[in-house]
Motif scaffolding. Structure first.
Motif, PDB file in Angstrom:
ATOM      1  N   LYS A 195      40.449  23.772  34.333  1.00 27.44           N
ATOM      2  CA  LYS A 195      40.104  22.599  35.500  1.00 27.44           C
ATOM      3  C   LYS A 195      39.251  21.963  34.988  1.00 27.44           C
ATOM      4  N   ASN A 196      38.228  22.391  35.196  1.00 23.81           N
ATOM      5  CA  ASN A 196      37.240  21.595  35.312  1.00 23.81           C
ATOM      6  C   ASN A 196      35.751  22.467  34.434  1.00 23.81           C
ATOM      7  N   LEU A 197      35.667  21.318  33.692  1.00 24.24           N
ATOM      8  CA  LEU A 197      34.384  21.543  32.520  1.00 24.24           C
ATOM      9  C   LEU A 197      33.020  21.385  33.440  1.00 24.24           C
ATOM     10  N   GLY A 198      32.571  21.220  34.275  1.00 20.00           N
ATOM     11  CA  GLY A 198      31.441  20.566  34.150  1.00 20.00           C
ATOM     12  C   GLY A 198      31.031  19.975  33.177  1.00 20.00           C
ATOM     13  N   ASN A 199      29.446  20.707  32.952  1.00 20.16           N
ATOM     14  CA  ASN A 199      28.261  19.767  31.785  1.00 20.16           C
ATOM     15  C   ASN A 199      28.567  20.501  31.122  1.00 20.16           C
ATOM     16  N   ASN A 200      29.331  21.888  31.166  1.00 17.31           N
ATOM     17  CA  ASN A 200      29.366  22.692  29.549  1.00 17.31           C
ATOM     18  C   ASN A 200      29.905  22.041  28.741  1.00 17.31           C
ATOM     19  N   PHE A 201      29.668  21.772  27.102  1.00 22.53           N
ATOM     20  CA  PHE A 201      29.611  20.990  26.530  1.00 22.53           C
ATOM     21  C   PHE A 201      29.680  22.354  25.128  1.00 22.53           C
ATOM     22  N   GLY A 202      30.813  22.008  24.558  1.00 26.65           N
ATOM     23  CA  GLY A 202      31.593  23.280  23.525  1.00 26.65           C
ATOM     24  C   GLY A 202      31.148  24.250  23.993  1.00 26.65           C
ATOM     25  N   ASP A 203      31.027  24.944  24.877  1.00 27.49           N
ATOM     26  CA  ASP A 203      30.731  26.755  25.414  1.00 27.49           C
ATOM     27  C   ASP A 203      31.073  26.106  26.685  1.00 27.49           C
ATOM     28  N   TYR A 204      32.195  27.852  27.940  1.00 24.08           N
ATOM     29  CA  TYR A 204      32.532  27.767  28.942  1.00 24.08           C
ATOM     30  C   TYR A 204      32.084  28.983  28.779  1.00 24.08           C
ATOM     31  N   PRO A 205      31.836  30.337  30.363  1.00 28.62           N
ATOM     32  CA  PRO A 205      32.586  31.163  30.576  1.00 28.62           C
ATOM     33  C   PRO A 205      33.935  31.751  30.257  1.00 28.62           C
ATOM     34  N   GLY A 206      34.000  32.772  29.014  1.00 26.37           N
ATOM     35  CA  GLY A 206      35.336  33.290  29.105  1.00 26.37           C
ATOM     36  C   GLY A 206      35.086  34.443  29.251  1.00 26.37           C
ATOM     37  N   VAL A 207      34.066  34.954  30.158  1.00 30.31           N
ATOM     38  CA  VAL A 207      34.248  36.900  30.878  1.00 30.31           C
ATOM     39  C   VAL A 207      33.491  36.464  32.652  1.00 30.31           C
ATOM     40  N   CYS A 208      33.658  36.797  33.428  1.00 30.55           N
ATOM     41  CA  CYS A 208      32.635  36.849  34.334  1.00 30.55           C
ATOM     42  C   CYS A 208      32.734  37.872  35.086  1.00 30.55           C
ATOM     43  N   SER A 209      31.706  37.458  35.970  1.00 29.82           N
ATOM     44  CA  SER A 209      31.753  39.269  37.485  1.00 29.82           C
ATOM     45  C   SER A 209      32.627  38.656  38.120  1.00 29.82           C
ATOM     46  N   LYS A 210      32.787  40.310  39.062  1.00 30.59           N
ATOM     47  CA  LYS A 210      33.436  40.311  39.892  1.00 30.59           C
ATOM     48  C   LYS A 210      33.506  39.182  41.117  1.00 30.59           C
ATOM     49  N   LYS A 211      32.105  39.250  41.281  1.00 32.43           N
ATOM     50  CA  LYS A 211      31.563  38.804  41.796  1.00 32.43           C
ATOM     51  C   LYS A 211      31.824  36.866  42.390  1.00 32.43           C
ATOM     52  N   ASP A 212      32.261  36.584  41.226  1.00 29.90           N
ATOM     53  CA  ASP A 212      32.024  34.991  40.541  1.00 29.90           C
ATOM     54  C   ASP A 212      34.010  34.967  40.888  1.00 29.90           C
ATOM     55  N   LEU A 213      34.611  36.193  40.575  1.00 33.26           N
ATOM     56  CA  LEU A 213      36.467  36.248  40.245  1.00 33.26           C
ATOM     57  C   LEU A 213      36.760  35.443  40.144  1.00 33.26           C
ATOM     58  N   ALA A 214      36.908  34.647  41.930  1.00 28.97           N
ATOM     59  CA  ALA A 214      37.798  33.914  42.467  1.00 28.97           C
ATOM     60  C   ALA A 214      37.637  33.066  42.302  1.00 28.97           C
ATOM     61  N   PHE A 215      36.208  32.467  42.058  1.00 31.39           N
ATOM     62  CA  PHE A 215      36.062  30.778  41.727  1.00 31.39           C
ATOM     63  C   PHE A 215      36.528  30.738  40.181  1.00 31.39           C
ATOM     64  N   TYR A 216      36.284  31.472  39.097  1.00 34.67           N
ATOM     65  CA  TYR A 216      36.887  31.969  37.658  1.00 34.67           C
ATOM     66  C   TYR A 216      38.318  31.461  37.925  1.00 34.67           C
ATOM     67  N   LEU A 217      39.182  32.395  38.670  1.00 34.43           N
ATOM     68  CA  LEU A 217      40.709  32.347  38.707  1.00 34.43           C
ATOM     69  C   LEU A 217      41.105  31.412  38.791  1.00 34.43           C
ATOM     70  N   GLU A 218      40.965  30.431  39.833  1.00 33.43           N
ATOM     71  CA  GLU A 218      41.029  29.675  40.041  1.00 33.43           C
ATOM     72  C   GLU A 218      40.848  28.256  38.944  1.00 33.43           C
ATOM     73  N   ASN A 219      39.855  27.813  38.844  1.00 31.09           N
ATOM     74  CA  ASN A 219      39.586  26.912  37.385  1.00 31.09           C
ATOM     75  C   ASN A 219      40.048  27.191  36.272  1.00 31.09           C
ATOM     76  N   CYS A 220      39.951  28.561  35.959  1.00 28.87           N
ATOM     77  CA  CYS A 220      41.179  28.704  34.646  1.00 28.87           C
ATOM     78  C   CYS A 220      42.192  29.781  34.468  1.00 28.87           C
ATOM     79  N   PRO A 221      43.690  29.132  34.529  1.00 27.73           N
ATOM     80  CA  PRO A 221      44.742  30.041  34.749  1.00 27.73           C
ATOM     81  C   PRO A 221      45.759  30.280  33.566  1.00 27.73           C
ATOM     82  N   ASP A 222      46.058  31.486  34.365  1.00 26.55           N
ATOM     83  CA  ASP A 222      46.927  32.109  33.240  1.00 26.55           C
ATOM     84  C   ASP A 222      47.436  31.523  31.909  1.00 26.55           C
ATOM     85  N   PRO A 223      47.281  31.145  31.261  1.00 28.38           N
ATOM     86  CA  PRO A 223      47.564  30.886  29.959  1.00 28.38           C
ATOM     87  C   PRO A 223      49.074  31.144  29.211  1.00 28.38           C
TER      88      PRO A 223
END
Length: 226
Positions: free
Chosen positions: A190-218
């Motif tokens: 949803k929100n790429l921020g300042n990333n360019f040609g890259d974005y985390p494809g794997v996250c930690s358990k601590k950050d999971l809620a944020f990334y699941l909200e920003n990266c919907p199920d393909p």
């Protein structure tokens, strides 16, 4: 369900790889930490892993192995980019992987323009990567295509338009794709921020809620599995 997720769910006939391969020839693969079967195989190298995937496909008369969204994996322990002394281990996958042969055509999931591209070199990284920008129903979002062949980045230009289903790239070999068996990592952002040609494809358990909200199920878009 967010507005974007509803929009994605309503889109039909999306293809990500060679359109000659129909969904009946896709087979689910479990690479999670809970799959004890993985420990029975020697998967120490990309070649070992490729043979493992090929055997699964052959045994099931399939062409593409798929899966991985929200999957906790041990696959990333081989690379220091997923764990260091200052950060929690990143081992939860945020996209969907399509495992098939190197050189397979990769298609644009939707109408979109090139936002950015980059060769993310290094063990465990994406290798050649393309990010498309999309605008649907007044919503802006992005799709990421990782583990491509080097030639996929040749002659690309930021802002170039690709139609839904148009060839965007081809899949890369282990020697260029971060040292993985050939596959496409596909992720919606949803929100790429300042990333360019890259974005985390794997996250930690601590950050999971944020990334699941920003990266919907393909699969909301792909509809490989009901």
């Amino acid at each position: 369900m967010s507005n974007l997720e509803t929009t994605l769910k309503n889109i039909q006939n999306v293809e990500l790889i060679d359109s000659s391969v129909d969904h009946p020839y896709y087979f689910p693969i479990d690479l999670s930490v809970s799959n004890n079967e993985l420990s029975k195989h020697n998967l120490g190298t990309a070649a070992d892993f490729q043979r493992y995937v090929e055997n699964i496909l052959a045994s099931n008369n399939s062409t593409v192995a798929y899966g991985g969204y929200k999957e906790e994996r041990n696959l990333y322990k081989k690379s220091p980019i997923f764990k260091n002394n200052k950060t929690e281990e990143r081992n939860i996958h945020l996209g969907i992987d399509l495992w098939t042969k190197a050189g397979t055509n990769v298609l644009s999931a939707l109408d979109g323009t090139i936002h950015s591209f980059k060769n993310n070199v290094g063990l465990g990284d994406y290798g050649p990567t393309i990010i498309l920008e999309h605008r649907l129903e007044n919503q802006q979002f992005y799709t990421l295509y990782g583990h491509l062949a080097l030639e996929s980045l040749e002659n690309l230009k930021i802002g170039a338009f690709f139609k839904k289903g148009e060839q965007l790239a081809v899949l890369g070999e282990a020697s260029v794709n971060g040292n993985y068996a050939p596959h496409l990592h596909f992720q919606i952002i949803k929100n790429l921020g300042n990333n360019f040609g890259d974005y985390p494809g794997v996250c930690s358990k601590k950050d999971l809620a944020f990334y699941l909200e920003n990266c919907p199920d393909p699969n909301l878009l792909l509809k490989i599995q009901a």
